[in-house]
Design an enzyme around this catalytic site. Structure first.
Site, short mmCIF file in Angstrom:
data_model
loop_
_atom_site.label_atom_id
_atom_site.label_comp_id
_atom_site.label_asym_id
_atom_site.label_seq_id
_atom_site.Cartn_x
_atom_site.Cartn_y
_atom_site.Cartn_z
CE LYS A 177 -2.98 -3.17 -1.94
NZ LYS A 177 -1.89 -4.00 -2.51
CE1 TYR B 264 -6.12 -4.41 -0.01
CE2 TYR B 264 -7.40 -2.61 -0.96
CZ TYR B 264 -6.58 -3.72 -1.11
OH TYR B 264 -6.20 -4.12 -2.37
CB THR C 240 -9.21 -11.76 -8.11
OG1 THR C 240 -9.48 -10.63 -7.25
CG2 THR C 240 -8.52 -11.29 -9.37
CG ASN D 188 0.13 -10.15 -7.53
OD1 ASN D 188 -0.82 -9.47 -7.90
ND2 ASN D 188 -0.01 -11.41 -7.11
CG LEU E 56 -4.91 -9.70 -10.63
CD1 LEU E 56 -4.91 -8.37 -9.87
CD2 LEU E 56 -5.28 -9.48 -12.09
CG ASP F 194 4.04 -16.61 5.21
OD1 ASP F 194 3.30 -15.64 4.95
OD2 ASP F 194 3.76 -17.47 6.07
#
Length: 339
Positions: A210, A206, A247, A112, A31, A85
């Site tokens: 988010k 995860y 992806t 991103n 993306l 990084d």
């Protein structure tokens, strides 16, 4: 929302990024690469590809500049490759330092880059790795570059579009563990709590990372300035879910998680090109979204229900405070743009 995702229309041909400087993290593939290419096709003048691997970044830059549409529409584009990084706070600070030294204006910061893991690992700073990469380093970078976006916003020649910080989020935030946690019932500090291996869950970390991004964006939007005084002026901060895209985002997961994820992608995934349009929309269609917004399918959407409870509001405020304190401890410049 149905099983199949809504189509994302092409970006408006009226979008013209001439004269704008854009940073995209994780820009060498997926993306990030596609969004970068679309920014160039929209005539962005300067594009900084923030990547872990410089050689891959250079290959991505060469491929973008060889694109027939870019060659036709934006042949003089300045595309730079810079190392970043997110595993390491020092790399984040060094990257921000180079940008602040070399760039006069910054119109879009597209955060991103991110990872998905299913095992506990600590970063060099002692934070759980997924939380470090997906949340903490992105928060630090946004705070370090905020003054440059504010300065750009104040410039009379950029008033047609408010400079934007766009975090790439995920609908996975709805499956966070906070509503099931007792963290908000006691005085534990949030960041150490989520660095404790005893508190780790491979299934919820995860989504939690988010959800932290979404709460941080909501709070940051309150502290980036406004247009009614002589101080720092407004910067739009938002958070966008690109949906399920074709992806390799799940490649680091164990096979028993990759199999259902890959099946889901085969059945309903957006193309990378379509998913990237949501990122470009969030970064350039700011007038339609508002500050602090979470966007999905190119419309403002609700966060997880917990975000709107009294406990969730207090948690978000506490998370903001701890994150800013952490960022300033890492690099004292991180507090400069906050109002």
């Amino acid at each position: 929302m149905g099983f199949f995702q809504n189509p994302i229309p092409p970006t408006s041909q009226a979008t013209d990024l001439t004269g704008q400087t854009i940073i995209v993290t994780g820009a060498s593939a997926g993306l990030g690469y596609e969004a970068s290419l679309q920014f160039l096709r929209l005539k962005a003048s300067t594009l900084i590809l923030a990547v872990r691997n410089i050689e891959k970044g250079k290959g991505a830059r060469d491929a973008m500049l060889a694109d027939s549409e870019v060659k036709c529409l934006n042949p003089k584009a300045d595309v730079r490759v810079m190392r970043l990084d997110l595993v390491d706070f020092q790399s984040v600070c060094e990257f921000a330092g180079h940008v602040l030294e070399e760039v006069q204006d910054l119109h879009v910061l597209l955060l991103n880059a991110g990872i998905n893991l299913a095992h506990f690992e600590k970063s060099p700073a002692g934070h759980e790795m997924l939380m470090q990469v997906n949340y903490l380093s992105n928060a630090l970078l946004s705070l370090l570059l905020l003054p440059l976006l504010q300065k750009t916003s104040k410039s009379s020649r950029t008033r047609l579009q408010t400079p934007t910080i766009t975090f790439v989020g995920s609908l996975a935030q709805a499956f966070n563990s906070l509503s099931r946690s007792n963290l908000h019932h006691h005085s534990s500090r949030i960041l150490p709590y989520f660095s404790d291996p005893a508190r780790y869950s491979r299934f919820s970390r995860y989504p939690d990372s988010k959800f932290f991004v979404a709460l941080f964006v909501r709070e940051m939007a309150k502290h980036v300035g406004n247009d009614d005084g002589d101080g720092p002026v407004a910067v739009t901060v938002n958070n966008v879910c690109p949906g399920t895209c074709d992806t390799k985002a799940d490649d680091n997961l164990p096979f028993y998680l990759r199999i259902p994820m890959n099946m889901n992608r085969r059945l309903r995934a957006r193309s990378v090109q379509e998913g990237a349009r949501t990122l470009v929309f969030a970064a350039t269609g700011v007038g339609m979204a508002g500050n602090g917004a979470y966007l999905a399918d190119n419309v403002v959407s609700p966060l997880a229900p917990y975000a709107y409870t009294d406990a969730g509001i207090v948690f978000g405020q506490k998370l903001w405070k701890e994150t800013v304190e952490m960022a300033v401890e890492v690099d004292r410049r991180a507090g400069d743009g906050i109002v």
